[in-house]
Design a protein around this motif. Structure first.
Motif, mmCIF file in Angstrom:
data_model
loop_
_atom_site.group_PDB
_atom_site.id
_atom_site.type_symbol
_atom_site.label_atom_id
_atom_site.label_comp_id
_atom_site.label_asym_id
_atom_site.label_seq_id
_atom_site.Cartn_x
_atom_site.Cartn_y
_atom_site.Cartn_z
ATOM 1 N N VAL A 124 -5.496 -21.219 -77.570
ATOM 2 C CA VAL A 124 -4.998 -19.871 -77.312
ATOM 3 C C VAL A 124 -3.492 -19.868 -77.481
ATOM 4 O O VAL A 124 -2.802 -20.841 -77.151
ATOM 5 N N LEU A 125 -3.009 -18.779 -78.036
ATOM 6 C CA LEU A 125 -1.568 -18.527 -78.055
ATOM 7 C C LEU A 125 -1.338 -17.524 -76.934
ATOM 8 O O LEU A 125 -1.826 -16.381 -77.001
ATOM 9 N N CYS A 126 -0.667 -17.979 -75.859
ATOM 10 C CA CYS A 126 -0.476 -17.032 -74.761
ATOM 11 C C CYS A 126 1.012 -16.854 -74.488
ATOM 12 O O CYS A 126 1.818 -17.774 -74.652
ATOM 13 N N GLU A 127 1.345 -15.634 -74.104
ATOM 14 C CA GLU A 127 2.758 -15.321 -73.896
ATOM 15 C C GLU A 127 2.915 -14.521 -72.609
ATOM 16 O O GLU A 127 2.216 -13.534 -72.392
ATOM 17 N N LEU A 128 3.838 -14.975 -71.770
ATOM 18 C CA LEU A 128 4.241 -14.210 -70.590
ATOM 19 C C LEU A 128 5.603 -13.602 -70.908
ATOM 20 O O LEU A 128 6.446 -14.262 -71.524
ATOM 21 N N THR A 129 5.818 -12.372 -70.482
ATOM 22 C CA THR A 129 7.114 -11.741 -70.753
ATOM 23 C C THR A 129 7.568 -10.951 -69.536
ATOM 24 O O THR A 129 6.737 -10.530 -68.716
ATOM 25 N N SER A 130 8.873 -10.761 -69.472
ATOM 26 C CA SER A 130 9.418 -9.960 -68.368
ATOM 27 C C SER A 130 10.737 -9.319 -68.796
ATOM 28 O O SER A 130 11.499 -9.918 -69.561
ATOM 29 N N PRO A 131 11.023 -8.130 -68.291
ATOM 30 C CA PRO A 131 12.329 -7.529 -68.581
ATOM 31 C C PRO A 131 13.451 -8.226 -67.812
ATOM 32 O O PRO A 131 14.620 -8.052 -68.141
ATOM 33 N N ARG A 132 13.117 -9.013 -66.790
ATOM 34 C CA ARG A 132 14.168 -9.688 -65.997
ATOM 35 C C ARG A 132 14.473 -11.047 -66.592
ATOM 36 O O ARG A 132 13.614 -11.939 -66.586
ATOM 37 N N ALA A 133 15.699 -11.212 -67.097
ATOM 38 C CA ALA A 133 16.070 -12.439 -67.791
ATOM 39 C C ALA A 133 15.867 -13.664 -66.902
ATOM 40 O O ALA A 133 15.541 -14.756 -67.377
ATOM 41 N N ALA A 134 16.059 -13.486 -65.577
ATOM 42 C CA ALA A 134 16.003 -14.653 -64.687
ATOM 43 C C ALA A 134 14.583 -14.985 -64.214
ATOM 44 O O ALA A 134 14.398 -15.942 -63.471
ATOM 45 N N ASP A 135 13.599 -14.241 -64.632
ATOM 46 C CA ASP A 135 12.230 -14.540 -64.190
ATOM 47 C C ASP A 135 11.820 -15.947 -64.664
ATOM 48 O O ASP A 135 11.926 -16.236 -65.855
ATOM 49 N N PRO A 136 11.344 -16.767 -63.755
ATOM 50 C CA PRO A 136 11.040 -18.167 -64.131
ATOM 51 C C PRO A 136 9.675 -18.279 -64.817
ATOM 52 O O PRO A 136 8.775 -18.962 -64.320
ATOM 53 N N LEU A 137 9.540 -17.641 -65.943
ATOM 54 C CA LEU A 137 8.219 -17.581 -66.574
ATOM 55 C C LEU A 137 7.768 -18.933 -67.108
ATOM 56 O O LEU A 137 6.590 -19.271 -67.081
ATOM 57 N N ALA A 143 3.016 -20.372 -75.051
ATOM 58 C CA ALA A 143 2.352 -21.678 -75.187
ATOM 59 C C ALA A 143 1.256 -21.614 -76.230
ATOM 60 O O ALA A 143 0.611 -20.575 -76.416
ATOM 61 N N PHE A 144 1.062 -22.754 -76.868
ATOM 62 C CA PHE A 144 -0.057 -22.930 -77.786
ATOM 63 C C PHE A 144 -0.915 -23.997 -77.132
ATOM 64 O O PHE A 144 -0.551 -25.173 -77.088
ATOM 65 N N ALA A 145 -2.033 -23.563 -76.536
ATOM 66 C CA ALA A 145 -2.816 -24.479 -75.700
ATOM 67 C C ALA A 145 -4.158 -24.774 -76.336
ATOM 68 O O ALA A 145 -4.833 -23.868 -76.829
ATOM 69 N N ALA A 146 -4.540 -26.056 -76.313
ATOM 70 C CA ALA A 146 -5.829 -26.470 -76.890
ATOM 71 C C ALA A 146 -6.903 -26.417 -75.814
ATOM 72 O O ALA A 146 -6.676 -26.820 -74.663
ATOM 73 N N LEU A 147 -8.078 -25.935 -76.200
ATOM 74 C CA LEU A 147 -9.157 -25.737 -75.231
ATOM 75 C C LEU A 147 -10.455 -26.350 -75.761
ATOM 76 O O LEU A 147 -10.666 -26.414 -76.974
ATOM 77 N N PRO A 148 -11.353 -26.721 -74.827
ATOM 78 C CA PRO A 148 -12.634 -27.266 -75.290
ATOM 79 C C PRO A 148 -13.562 -26.187 -75.857
ATOM 80 O O PRO A 148 -14.364 -26.463 -76.748
ATOM 81 N N ALA A 149 -13.470 -24.959 -75.329
ATOM 82 C CA ALA A 149 -14.439 -23.919 -75.721
ATOM 83 C C ALA A 149 -13.891 -22.551 -75.326
ATOM 84 O O ALA A 149 -13.007 -22.450 -74.470
ATOM 85 N N PRO A 150 -14.442 -21.472 -75.916
ATOM 86 C CA PRO A 150 -13.950 -20.131 -75.581
ATOM 87 C C PRO A 150 -14.070 -19.783 -74.092
ATOM 88 O O PRO A 150 -13.265 -19.006 -73.576
ATOM 89 N N ARG A 151 -15.066 -20.378 -73.396
ATOM 90 C CA ARG A 151 -15.200 -20.069 -71.971
ATOM 91 C C ARG A 151 -13.911 -20.426 -71.215
ATOM 92 O O ARG A 151 -13.489 -19.720 -70.298
ATOM 93 N N ALA A 152 -13.278 -21.522 -71.640
ATOM 94 C CA ALA A 152 -12.029 -21.940 -70.992
ATOM 95 C C ALA A 152 -10.941 -20.889 -71.209
ATOM 96 O O ALA A 152 -10.070 -20.683 -70.346
ATOM 97 N N ALA A 153 -11.002 -20.202 -72.345
ATOM 98 C CA ALA A 153 -9.980 -19.178 -72.630
ATOM 99 C C ALA A 153 -10.090 -18.030 -71.626
ATOM 100 O O ALA A 153 -9.073 -17.562 -71.086
ATOM 101 N N VAL A 154 -11.308 -17.601 -71.379
ATOM 102 C CA VAL A 154 -11.500 -16.469 -70.465
ATOM 103 C C VAL A 154 -11.084 -16.871 -69.036
ATOM 104 O O VAL A 154 -10.426 -16.098 -68.323
ATOM 105 N N ASP A 155 -11.424 -18.095 -68.647
ATOM 106 C CA ASP A 155 -11.012 -18.603 -67.324
ATOM 107 C C ASP A 155 -9.494 -18.664 -67.211
ATOM 108 O O ASP A 155 -8.905 -18.233 -66.222
ATOM 109 N N LEU A 156 -8.892 -19.244 -68.243
ATOM 110 C CA LEU A 156 -7.433 -19.425 -68.221
ATOM 111 C C LEU A 156 -6.723 -18.077 -68.155
ATOM 112 O O LEU A 156 -5.749 -17.911 -67.412
ATOM 113 N N LEU A 157 -7.218 -17.114 -68.904
ATOM 114 C CA LEU A 157 -6.604 -15.789 -68.898
ATOM 115 C C LEU A 157 -6.656 -15.179 -67.487
ATOM 116 O O LEU A 157 -5.648 -14.673 -66.982
ATOM 117 N N ALA A 158 -7.827 -15.272 -66.854
ATOM 118 C CA ALA A 158 -7.965 -14.682 -65.510
ATOM 119 C C ALA A 158 -6.970 -15.339 -64.555
ATOM 120 O O ALA A 158 -6.294 -14.674 -63.767
#
Ligand code: FAD
Ligand code: MLT
Ligand code: ZN
Length: 481
Positions: free
Chosen positions: A291-304, A233-248
């Motif tokens: 933020v450009l964030c990416e979830l990945t998994s070795p399992r093709a069927a993972d509903p990421l 995802a390419f997600a728009a944020l109001p400020a860097p604080r939102a990035a740290v929250d979103l990551l957690a």
């Protein structure tokens, strides 16, 4: 021992490497043949060299080092020459020999059952990634320069990149090393053991040593299960604080499937869409941060994708996220990544820039950006902040570009005071002035200023022990005596 004349040195090197293994400035070669090896990627330094050695075998590297050690000839190892601190560039004396590892580029062994690969130092990073992929495995180190940088350079800079959050830095991916030492002996420990507590971990010394302790000729590396599911995802944020929250939140919600989490400021989108053909803003209106964030998994069927969309929807409701584009296919994903990975090139094309590769604890990123940007706004009217990078690792490229209409030379002349202010701020936050790019020649003074005296003493002791004649990449990392 009386020192050799340049002709005698060249003769000695030719006996070791053969005529085709040596480039010199004299016929049948010319200075132009040497040029690509004499300037660093950022064009901060332009050196001279007696010759460029192009060994094809490990024995040639060993013999070359023994010869140079005996005759006190400085040796500068070089891989893809993409590093940022001038570590691979010879000095101005014209007496050093550049050793390019590019012809030592064989994958010696890949064992899918053992999840390991043994490759030579001159392998281009992308070729190692491809070899792993062909065997249904993953080699996770990934950098914008991966089509050019080489394994030896990655090991010697302890490279980071965009997957550190999940897989660690280069150091974390190494199982064993083969290193030619200053006196020509070979340290050969290319085993693939995961557990080996037999004395000091010697290989660790060479990782991040930037060619000052030995020449790495090969390494055994960890592989991982191949990734088969991606959600980006390419997600728009109001400020860097939102990035740290979103990551957690995302780490928690996804069971730690976040493999990349890159902060991008609006100016990063402006610069790349202006300078890099084919880059487009993934969202239709401008926002202050992304933020450009990416979830990945070795399992093709993972509903990421569902997982990512649900997390983003929750964050949108709470105004933590202002808008988001989720990649629908590989083309979207590649487009998001192109935007992120071409920021350095767009910065370069836009004019003069001052770079600071800093890290602070992840949770301190918002406060660091706030204080740093305030200082820049108040003190550097001829520059504008381009702060982006690996926020998931607490690593920001806290760079400045010359402001529109500013005089390039006047802006670049501010380098020292700007660097001092930013590095002092980094120190206040308990951070590092060089998170992933190393010391090279550029940061020797900074290391002397910020490293603890005991640490510097130990570094000098290690250097003396492994390179008593000071022939290995003199003046890089530590000042030559
Ligand atoms: P070189 O520049 O050739 O050498 C680097 C250092 O290692 C020098 O000191 C050299 O003497 C030494 N060396 C090289 N080979 C050997 C060897 N075999 N034995 C001993 N010493 C050796 N870096 C990151 O960490 N993260 C990033 O995200 C990142 N992104 C980048 C994006 C772009 C577009 C560019 C241009 C660079 C980026 N870099 C990044 C910096 C750079 O690509 C890395 O530092 C990379 O690891 C350098 O590899 P190289 O082969 O080019 O090394
Ligand atoms: C990156 O992450 O893009 C690089 O490490 C920073 C740079 O190239 O300036
Ligand atoms: Zn980086």
């Amino acid at each position: 021992m009386p020192s050799l004349t340049p002709a005698q040195v060249l003769g000695g090197l030719e006996r070791i490497l053969g005529a085709e293994g040596l480039l010199t400035g004299i016929a049948p070669h010319s200075q132009t043949d040497l040029e690509p090896y004499l300037t660093d990627h950022r064009r901060l330094y332009h050196g001279h060299a007696l010759a460029v050695a192009l060994p094809r075998t490990v024995t040639q590297v060993m013999d070359l080092l023994a010869f140079c050690d005996r005759h006190r000839i400085g040796v500068v190892p070089q891989g893809g020459n993409t590093s940022y601190c001038g570590g691979a560039t010879p000095d101005e004396s014209g007496r050093q020999v550049v050793v390019s590892l590019s012809r030592l580029s064989r994958v010696r062994r890949l064992d899918p059952l053992d999840y390991s690969i043994v490759a030579e130092a001159g392998c281009v990073l992308a070729d190692i990634q491809r070899a792993a992929d062909d065997a249904q495995r993953l080699f996770p180190l990934s950098l914008g320069s991966e089509g050019t940088c080489q394994l030896g350079g990655n090991l010697s800079t302890n490279a980071g990149g965009v997957h550190v959050l999940r897989y660690g830095m280069m150091r974390d991916l190494v199982l064993g090393l083969e290193v030619a030492l200053a006196d020509g002996r070979l340290l050969s420990s290319l085993g693939t053991l995961r557990k080996d507590n037999t004395g000091y971990d010697m290989k660790s010394l060479f990782l991040g040593a930037e060619g000052t302790l030995g020449i790495i000729t090969a390494a055994s590396l960890k592989l991982f299960p191949k990734l088969r599911a991606f959600a980006t995802a390419f997600a728009a944020l109001p400020a860097p604080r939102a990035a740290v929250d979103l990551l957690a939140r995302l780490r928690d919600a996804s069971g730690d499937r976040v493999s990349s989490f890159e902060l991008i400021p609006r100016i990063g989108v402006d610069l790349t869409t202006r300078h890099i053909p084919g880059v487009r803003d993934p969202l239709d209106t401008p926002y202050p941060w992304y933020v450009l964030c990416e979830l990945t998994s070795p399992r093709a069927a993972d509903p990421l994708e569902e997982l990512l969309e649900a997390s983003l929807a929750g964050a949108l409701e709470e105004k933590l996220v202002l808008n988001a584009a989720v990649a629908r296919d590989q083309r979207d994903r590649a487009a998001f990544w192109k935007l992120r990975e071409t920021i350095p090139e767009a910065q370069r094309l836009d004019g003069g820039s001052l770079k600071h590769d800093i890290s602070v604890p992840v949770a301190s990123i918002p406060d660091f950006i706030e204080r740093g940007s305030r200082w820049i706004a108040d003190n550097v009217p001829e520059g504008r902040l381009v702060a982006y990078g690996h926020v998931g690792d607490g690593n920001l490229h806290f760079n400045l570009n010359q402001a529109p209409g500013a005089d390039r030379a006047a802006f670049l002349a501010r380098e020292e005071p700007v660097k001092r202010a930013i590095h002092e701020l980094v120190k206040d936050f308990g951070g590092s002035f060089s998170a992933e790019h190393g010391i090279g020649r550029l940061n020797v003074g900074e290391l002397e200023r910020y490293a603890a005296p005991v640490e510097l003493d130990l570094m000098r002791a290690v250097k003396r022990a492994l390179d008593p004649n000071g022939i290995l990449n003199p003046g890089k990392v530590l000042r030559s005596n």
